[in-house]
Design an enzyme around this catalytic site. Structure first.
Site, short mmCIF file in Angstrom:
data_model
loop_
_atom_site.label_atom_id
_atom_site.label_comp_id
_atom_site.label_asym_id
_atom_site.label_seq_id
_atom_site.Cartn_x
_atom_site.Cartn_y
_atom_site.Cartn_z
N HIS A 241 0.64 -1.73 0.00
CA HIS A 241 0.04 -0.06 -0.20
C HIS A 241 1.07 1.20 0.13
CE1 HIS A 241 -4.15 1.92 0.57
NE2 HIS A 241 -3.06 2.90 1.34
N GLU B 231 0.92 5.21 0.82
CA GLU B 231 0.89 6.63 1.43
C GLU B 231 -0.39 7.06 1.42
OE1 GLU B 231 3.74 8.95 3.22
OE2 GLU B 231 1.65 9.51 4.87
N CYS B 232 -1.66 7.42 1.12
CA CYS B 232 -2.66 8.29 1.03
C CYS B 232 -3.68 9.05 2.42
CB CYS B 232 -4.10 7.66 0.49
SG CYS B 232 -5.25 8.84 -0.27
N GLU C 106 3.59 9.77 -0.52
CA GLU C 106 2.19 10.07 -0.66
C GLU C 106 1.36 10.97 -2.17
OE1 GLU C 106 -0.27 10.98 1.52
OE2 GLU C 106 -1.38 12.29 0.14
N GLY C 107 0.15 10.47 -2.41
CA GLY C 107 -0.21 11.23 -3.85
C GLY C 107 0.87 10.87 -4.16
N ARG C 108 1.21 9.17 -5.17
CA ARG C 108 2.26 8.65 -6.42
C ARG C 108 2.66 9.38 -5.59
NH1 ARG C 108 -1.92 9.81 -10.67
NH2 ARG C 108 -4.16 8.56 -9.95
N ASP D 12 2.24 9.24 -12.47
CA ASP D 12 2.61 8.66 -11.40
C ASP D 12 4.67 8.40 -11.12
OD1 ASP D 12 2.94 6.48 -9.49
OD2 ASP D 12 1.24 5.39 -9.67
N ARG E 165 5.65 6.80 -8.13
CA ARG E 165 6.15 5.70 -7.67
C ARG E 165 6.88 5.40 -7.58
NH1 ARG E 165 0.24 4.52 -5.14
NH2 ARG E 165 -0.46 4.18 -7.73
ZN LIG Z 1 -5.67 7.74 -2.07
#
Ligand SMILES: [Zn+2]
Length: 415
Positions: A243, A245-246, A288-290, A328, A330
């Site tokens: 996962h 972070e968001c 955070e945020g891609r 993206d 990430r």
């Molecule tokens: Zn999200």
């Protein structure tokens, strides 16, 4: 001593050789003694064998504490009773320089494996810490009340607390290996890291003999449901989610994406899997945020909601690209390292629909069995825009991907 931080001192550049007493690092060596410890201390500069320092992005707060006179720069951590609650590894992946390039597999056991060097006065800090916790989530309590989960008083307690082993991991990058993952030369990687951080680490370009970089970025945390040793046994059913972070959804419940519902669904699946005699794993990365950061993410939200025709799935990726320049950031290339640290060879149930995560995991040599998508009932109405756009872009979906017309019709709330 209060004047320590404010007293005028010469600035000692470490952009030249002179690390008398610095121990060599041989990444991927067969034993920790041959590999050598990671020494990122700022107190005995001659001992340093890396670029950057410990604690990832929090190294800046440490500097603030020193500047404010709240922390003595020579403070050495007292590590009494801080040893890991569970021993992870060593696994064969630890000594394969191609398998792990972004964390130190020996990072949790420095007190044990580098006892001689510690005795000799080297300030060697753990880059991994392992502990135990009870996690209490309203979604898990709801699953108990609705009968989807049953307490067994081992993995899941009567009140809904789930028992976990968790590990916090700081980034430790072996630059030659990181460059190889991204298909660029090491010298190009060093130069761009130097330039794009505003010249923050001159050693990136002046000290090619230093191959390890402790980058000022967020690390990751793993939550393990069941026996951590079972993660390395391909015969034991592993349910896993990786996962990213968001904060908006994970913590504050924002309904524009599926992050928290998918995360809590994965935790429910992990608990069920562990109760069946398997083991569960959630790996949480601070991206955070891609990995674009929250400011960029919120700018994109506004651009999406204000565009002509409203927030539709067919324009979802275009709006991110307009603001950020990429869809993206990430880049899942480094993500499987944590799985190899845990000895994972097979994930029986991967709770993720991301094709990028799936490709990165399988291409790193880990077998993936079933892929588990998010149940339709858990997708907030406003998050359909993101979900449909991702399905059209290649996300795993047993129901088939939407066509262009369906994407145009999938519309989110206005501001
Ligand atoms: Zn999200």
């Amino acid at each position: 001593m209060a004047s320590e931080a404010s007293a005028p001192r010469h600035i000692r550049l470490t952009s030249h050789h002179g690390g008398f007493g610095a121990l060599p690092i041989v990444w991927g060596a067969a034993t920790p003694a041959e590999r050598g410890p990671i020494v990122g201390t700022t107190t005995r500069r001659s001992h340093r064998n890396v670029i950057g320092t410990h604690s990832g992005s929090y190294s800046v707060y440490r500097a603030l504490a020193v500047a404010a006179g709240a922390l003595k720069r020579e403070h050495k951590a007292d590590l009494t009773n801080t040893a890991p609650t569970d021993i992870i590894g060593p696994y064969p992946q630890w000594t394969d320089a191609a398998k792990i390039v972004s964390l130190d597999p020996w990072g949790a056991q420095v007190a044990e494996v580098f006892a001689t060097e510690l005795q000799a006065g080297y300030d060697i800090r753990p880059t991994i810490a392992i502990t135990k916790a009870h996690v209490i989530l309203p979604e898990v309590i709801e699953a108990l009340q609705k009968g989807r989960l049953t307490p067994d008083r081992k993995i899941l307690m009567d009140g809904g607390a789930a028992c976990v082993t968790k590990a916090a991991i700081e980034p430790v990058w072996w630059l030659p290996g990181v460059a190889r993952r991204f298909g660029c030369s090491e010298s190009d990687l060093r130069r761009v890291l130097f330039e794009e951080t505003g010249g923050m680490y001159p050693e990136l370009v002046t000290r090619s003999d230093l191959e390890v970089f402790l980058p000022p970025i967020g690390g990751q945390t793993v939550y393990i449901f069941g026996d951590p040793r079972d993660l390395a046994n391909p015969e034991v059913e592993l349910t896993a989610r990786v996962h990213d972070e968001c904060n908006g959804s994970d913590v504050f419940g924002s309904d524009i994406c599926t992050c928290r519902p998918y995360l809590t669904h994965a935790i429910e699946e992990c608990i069920q899997g562990a109760q069946r005699g398997g083991v569960g794993l959630v790996s949480y990365s601070r991206k955070e945020g891609r990995a674009l950061g929250e400011v960029t993410k919120f700018l994109v939200y506004n651009a999406r909601k204000r565009q002509v025709g409203g927030d539709t799935a067919d324009q979802y990726f275009a709006r991110t690209e307009c603001v950020a320049g990429v869809q993206d950031m990430r880049f899942q290339e480094l993500m499987p390292d944590v799985l190899h640290w845990l000895g994972v060879r097979k994930i029986h149930r991967l709770v993720s629909m991301s094709n990028m995560k799936y490709d990165a995991i399988t291409q790193s040599g880990i077998e993936v069995g079933e892929r588990v998508d998010i149940p339709a009932g858990l997708i907030p109405a406003d998050a359909q825009v993101e979900m449909q756009a991702k399905k059209a872009a290649g996300y795993f979906t047993p129901g088939g991907a939407p066509d262009q017309e369906e994407l145009k019709q999938t519309k989110g709330r206005s501001l």
